[in-house]
Motif scaffolding. Structure first.
Motif, mmCIF file in Angstrom:
data_model
loop_
_atom_site.group_PDB
_atom_site.id
_atom_site.type_symbol
_atom_site.label_atom_id
_atom_site.label_comp_id
_atom_site.label_asym_id
_atom_site.label_seq_id
_atom_site.Cartn_x
_atom_site.Cartn_y
_atom_site.Cartn_z
ATOM 1 N N UNK A 83 12.852 -24.161 12.173
ATOM 2 C CA UNK A 83 11.529 -23.725 11.891
ATOM 3 C C UNK A 83 11.260 -22.377 11.631
ATOM 4 N N UNK A 84 11.977 -21.924 10.586
ATOM 5 C CA UNK A 84 11.952 -20.437 10.124
ATOM 6 C C UNK A 84 10.627 -19.990 9.994
ATOM 7 N N UNK A 85 9.562 -20.836 9.811
ATOM 8 C CA UNK A 85 8.097 -20.416 9.664
ATOM 9 C C UNK A 85 7.371 -20.180 10.899
ATOM 10 N N UNK B 106 19.331 -16.524 25.690
ATOM 11 C CA UNK B 106 20.398 -16.328 24.666
ATOM 12 C C UNK B 106 19.785 -16.911 23.593
ATOM 13 N N UNK B 107 18.644 -17.889 23.597
ATOM 14 C CA UNK B 107 18.128 -18.564 22.330
ATOM 15 C C UNK B 107 17.096 -17.747 21.787
ATOM 16 N N UNK B 108 16.652 -16.733 22.578
ATOM 17 C CA UNK B 108 15.464 -16.237 22.057
ATOM 18 C C UNK B 108 15.569 -15.699 20.415
ATOM 19 N N UNK B 109 16.724 -15.330 19.990
ATOM 20 C CA UNK B 109 16.865 -14.952 18.780
ATOM 21 C C UNK B 109 16.447 -15.783 17.728
ATOM 22 N N UNK B 110 16.486 -17.238 18.088
ATOM 23 C CA UNK B 110 15.938 -18.191 17.034
ATOM 24 C C UNK B 110 14.438 -17.961 17.027
ATOM 25 N N UNK B 111 13.890 -17.339 17.662
ATOM 26 C CA UNK B 111 12.392 -17.129 17.853
ATOM 27 C C UNK B 111 11.782 -15.709 17.264
ATOM 28 N N UNK B 112 12.743 -15.269 16.156
ATOM 29 C CA UNK B 112 12.864 -14.094 15.860
ATOM 30 C C UNK B 112 11.294 -13.739 14.892
ATOM 31 N N UNK C 143 8.394 -8.608 15.420
ATOM 32 C CA UNK C 143 7.035 -8.959 14.791
ATOM 33 C C UNK C 143 5.940 -9.369 15.751
ATOM 34 N N UNK C 144 6.276 -9.561 17.111
ATOM 35 C CA UNK C 144 5.481 -9.984 17.886
ATOM 36 C C UNK C 144 4.146 -9.203 17.989
#
Ligand SMILES: *[C@@H]1O[C@H](CO)[C@@H](O)[C@H](O)[C@H]1NC(C)=O
Ligand SMILES: *[C@@H]1O[C@H](CO)[C@@H](O)[C@H](O)[C@H]1NC(C)=O
Ligand SMILES: *[C@@H]1O[C@H](CO)[C@@H](O)[C@H](O)[C@H]1NC(C)=O
Length: 801
Positions: A93-95, A112-118, A144-145
């Motif tokens: 879900x890159x959008x 570890x998985x946080x980079x998926x929420x970039x 971008x947060x």
């Protein structure tokens, strides 16, 4: 879940903001909140961009739940039972930019998985079961947060290390249950706005002191002090000392007035320039208090939804306090205010907003101290009289903008209106104003909002509003466009949702200089009258807002929902002159055709013959057999002049007498009985014949005998009232040829239809058929007497002529 009521208000403010910014044209919303779901539903439309799953009982999230929603942008899964969050489930879900997982049971996040929420801009993790804030190092990847929501029971020095690099717009800390706060932990923060749901324990004291220096905008929510309280009043009273705060927001607070005065007086001594208070409940009474503004930097004070539980007061009315506020912009709305005092001395107000109260017309009358006021908001109050409202503005020498929409305003014609001359924008929408309002308008008005009133027409004659640029009369009861020539500068006209059936060509012509017209959603009547309007619009369609999609016929029924753009009527069906010319021309052509037909084909003759034939047929049918019981011997007796005997013998007799003798003709030459007198013979013959045929011609008129015969036949005609006489006009008889004494013949010629012997051979067939039909009757068979008669052949020629 206990915190729900507390946090509801916070979420309230945020949700419309976010969603408003989010929802665009291409968004596809799926709302599955409050559905008691235990799992994320499958088979959602793959084009879903916005997904609500909040307030369910979902406990686990799987990658397959979202992987097919490649366009997912917004996911709200707050108020569920989720215990673990691995951001790798969003790797497809890159959008995804907005994620709300607040109010769940998360104990940890898989760092570890946080980079998926970039790509996340908005992440709310508040109100979960994290023991500490201990956000992971990986938070620093989320560049971008803009919004981050967290909550914790303990806050330690190192907690904000990981996020201090992020350039956040807003950091929300839900800290109602905070038990440990290490001093100066907040100081490392770098956020424009810090929003803290204030701790209930006194641990919050040092937190608040740090918060005053942590950002330029500070929002404090959920301060609940039913009884007089030291904390947080004590903490807030220290705000004046070296705080950086420019904007201070209180939201959902309950305090006594004593605490409020302490807090406000401290704020007035600080650098705070903007103070907003939403949902403030004042416990105990609200007395009058004179605040000291002499050292204040405050420019704007906004109070919305002030609740005062006790209305008792002594001495000066507490509401006076509000008119003594020394700020540029003051808002006190949705607070049950019934009156606003005129400030005692010339006041700094530029903007005054007292909307959504219960203020009446008597407020602000003769008030001269509001001379700086430029903007006055009075919408949703109890105003009733427009002339009084006009009088209220007279002394406001700077007033430019007045909003008195959503009141109960009416205007009585007899009353005079006095508006401030500086007023250029007036909003009187959603009132009860009628057509007369046009006699009570500010002379220099530029923008006038009159929508949702009871206006049926805009008077043709009125004091012209030369400067009016924008006129909104949407949602009234207008039946036509206004006469725009009264408004020389009009550029924008809104007549949406009225009762305009067809804009008259006169008014649409007069509005031709208006650059934008909005006439959507009127019940257009698609007939000839509207063609002019449509053709004008088609000439410059960009002038009409919403053309062509929002312009449809309402009447007539068979045209309903047809786009005006597609409506067409021919010039012929609409123009009466053309229509008249058309009808006249066709009639003339038709008449001429008939005329020529008559001339060429002798139509009238055929018609007469046909008529004769029908009449005879009818008569024969109605004749009873008794009528025929008389002793008739012949079908017809023929009377003619000797000069016409050639025609009778060669044409008439062969055509009428059939060979089998079924038709018997009595002829004087053949059937007269010798020995009897001529007159007797004639009478006999006529009486024995069913019909008497007279062959008329100029010769006939000259013959005396013929006339006798006619005389007797005619006589019988009257006696027995049966039509036994048939006249055949062999040749035309000029009237002068008929001698005077033959008045019988004259009368007969004039009255009775006679058969005309046609010159045209093609018509002979019909002539004979007609004649045969006329004498056709069933006669008794021949008797001896008849036989004799038939076979006696004697000529009386000499006597007869
Ligand atoms: C998510 O849903 C909750 C409950 O329906 C609502 O209060 C909250 O404002 C929503 N969050 C966002 C970011 O819209
Ligand atoms: C007061 O309100 C007006 C209108 O909303 C705004 O333009 C102006 O900037 C405000 N003044 C201050 C000091 O914020
Ligand atoms: C007038 O007030 C109504 C309702 O309060 C609002 O919707 C409208 O936008 C206002 N018009 C102008 C011109 O500000």
């Amino acid at each position: 879940m206990k915190q729900i009521p507390y946090i509801a208000a916070q979420v309230f403010l945020l949700a419309p903001l976010l969603v408003g910014a989010l929802f665009g044209k291409n968004d596809f919303l799926e709302n599955h909140s409050e559905k008691r779901l235990r799992n994320v539903p499958h088979n959602l439309p793959s084009q879903t961009t916005i997904l609500y799953l909040s307030e369910n009982s979902i406990s686990t999230l799987l990658q397959s739940d979202f992987s097919y929603l490649s366009k997912l942008n917004f996911l709200n899964i707050s108020h569920n039972l989720i215990t673990e969050l691995d951001f790798s489930i969003f790797s497809f879900n890159s959008d995804l930019q907005y994620l709300d997982v607040s109010h769940n049971s998360l104990r940890s996040v898989s760092c570890d998985s946080l980079h998926h929420a970039g790509h996340l801009k908005h992440l709310d993790l508040s109100y979960n079961r994290f023991a500490t804030l201990s956000s992971c190092r990986e938070f620093s990847f989320l560049l971008d947060m803009k919004y981050l929501g967290l909550s914790a029971l303990e806050i330690h020095h190192s907690d904000f290390e990981e996020i201090k690099e992020l350039e956040l717009e807003t950091l929300f800390l839900g800290l109602e249950d905070l038990s440990v706060y290490e001093k100066r932990s907040l100081q490392v923060l770098n956020a424009n706005k810090l929003h803290i749901a204030v701790p209930t324990s006194t641990q919050g004291h040092s937190l608040l002191l740090d918060a005053f220096n942590a950002s330029r905008t500070l929002e404090l929510s959920n301060i609940q002090c039913e009884a007089p309280c030291d904390y947080p009043t004590e903490s807030l009273s220290q705000i004046s000392k070296s705080s950086r705060i420019k904007t201070l927001i209180f939201h959902n607070i309950t305090l006594s007035f004593a605490d409020i005065t302490i807090i406000l007086q401290s704020v007035l001594c600080s650098c705070v320039q903007y103070l907003n208070i939403y949902r403030m409940t004042v416990v105990y009474e609200l007395p009058y208090f004179k605040f000291d503004f002499s050292r204040s930097f405050l420019k704007e004070l906004t109070i919305k939804h002030l609740i005062n539980k006790v209305t008792l007061y002594h001495g000066i009315h507490p509401v006076r306090m509000f008119s003594e506020m020394v700020v540029e912009n003051f808002t006190l709305s949705d607070s049950d205010l019934v009156y606003f005092y005129c400030p005692p001395e010339t006041n700094r107000f530029h903007l005054l907003d007292v909307s959504e109260n219960r203020i009446t017309d008597d407020t602000f009358q003769n008030c001269t101290t509001l001379s700086h006021l430029e903007i006055l908001h009075l919408q949703s109050n109890m105003l009733e009289d427009l002339s009084k409202v006009s009088a209220m503005t007279v002394a406001m020498r700077s007033l430019k903008y007045l909003d008195v929409s959503k009141n109960f305003l009416q205007y009585e014609k007899s009353k005079e209106c006095f508006w401030s001359e500086t007023l250029v924008i007036l909003n009187v929408s959603s009132n009860e104003l009628a057509d007369s309002v046009f006699e009570c308008l500010p002379a220099n008005i530029q923008i006038l909002d009159l929508q949702k009133n009871q206006i049926t027409s805009i008077p043709k004659v009125l004091k012209s509003l030369t400067f009016l640029e924008e006129l909104n009369v949407a949602s009234n009861r207008l039946t036509d466009l206004p006469d725009c020539s009264n408004f020389g500068s009009l550029a924008i006209l809104n007549v949406e949702m009225n009762s305009i059936l067809s804009p008259s060509s006169d008014s649409s012509h007069k509005c031709r200089n208006v650059t934008k017209i909005d006439a959507r959603n009127n019940p257009f009547l698609c007939n000839c009258d509207i063609r002019e309007f449509i053709s004008q619009v088609k000439a410059s369609p960009e002038r009409l807002i919403g053309w062509p999609k929002s312009y449809r016929c309402e009447y007539p029924e068979d045209m309903r929902r047809t786009l005006l753009n597609n409506f067409n009527l021919s010039e012929l069906s609409c123009n009466t002159t053309i229509l008249l010319v058309f009808v006249l021309t066709t009639t003339v052509v038709f008449v001429l055709c008939i005329y020529f037909l008559c001339i060429y084909f002798n139509l009238p003759w055929y018609v007469r013959m046909l008529w004769q034939w029908i009449r005879t047929k009818y008569r024969v049918r109605n004749m009873t057999t008794q009528d025929l019981q008389r002793d008739l011997l012949f079908h017809a007796f023929v009377s003619y002049s000797e000069h016409d005997s050639g025609w009778v013998k060669n044409s008439l007799l062969p055509k009428l007498q059939k060979e089998d003798g079924s038709i018997r003709i009595c002829q004087h030459e053949r059937n007269f009985v010798p020995g009897k007198g001529i007159v007797e013979n004639i009478i006999n013959s006529i009486e024995k014949s069913y019909k008497s045929i007279f062959v008329l011609s100029p010769n006939f008129v000259k013959s005396e005998w013929c006339h006798y015969e006619l005389y007797f036949a005619h006589h019988r005609l009257f006696c027995e009232s049966s039509n036994s006489l048939i006249l055949i006009l062999l040749e035309p008889i000029p009237p002068y040829l008929i001698p005077k004494r033959y008045h019988k013949l004259k009368a007969l010629m004039a009255r009775r239809t006679y058969l005309e012997w046609p010159k045209d051979i093609s018509k002979h067939g019909l002539f004979w058929a007609n004649l045969r039909e006329a004498i056709q009757v069933n006669l008794p068979p021949c008797e001896q007497e008849l036989d004799n008669l038939l076979h006696t052949s004697q000529t009386y020629e000499e006597n007869y002529i």
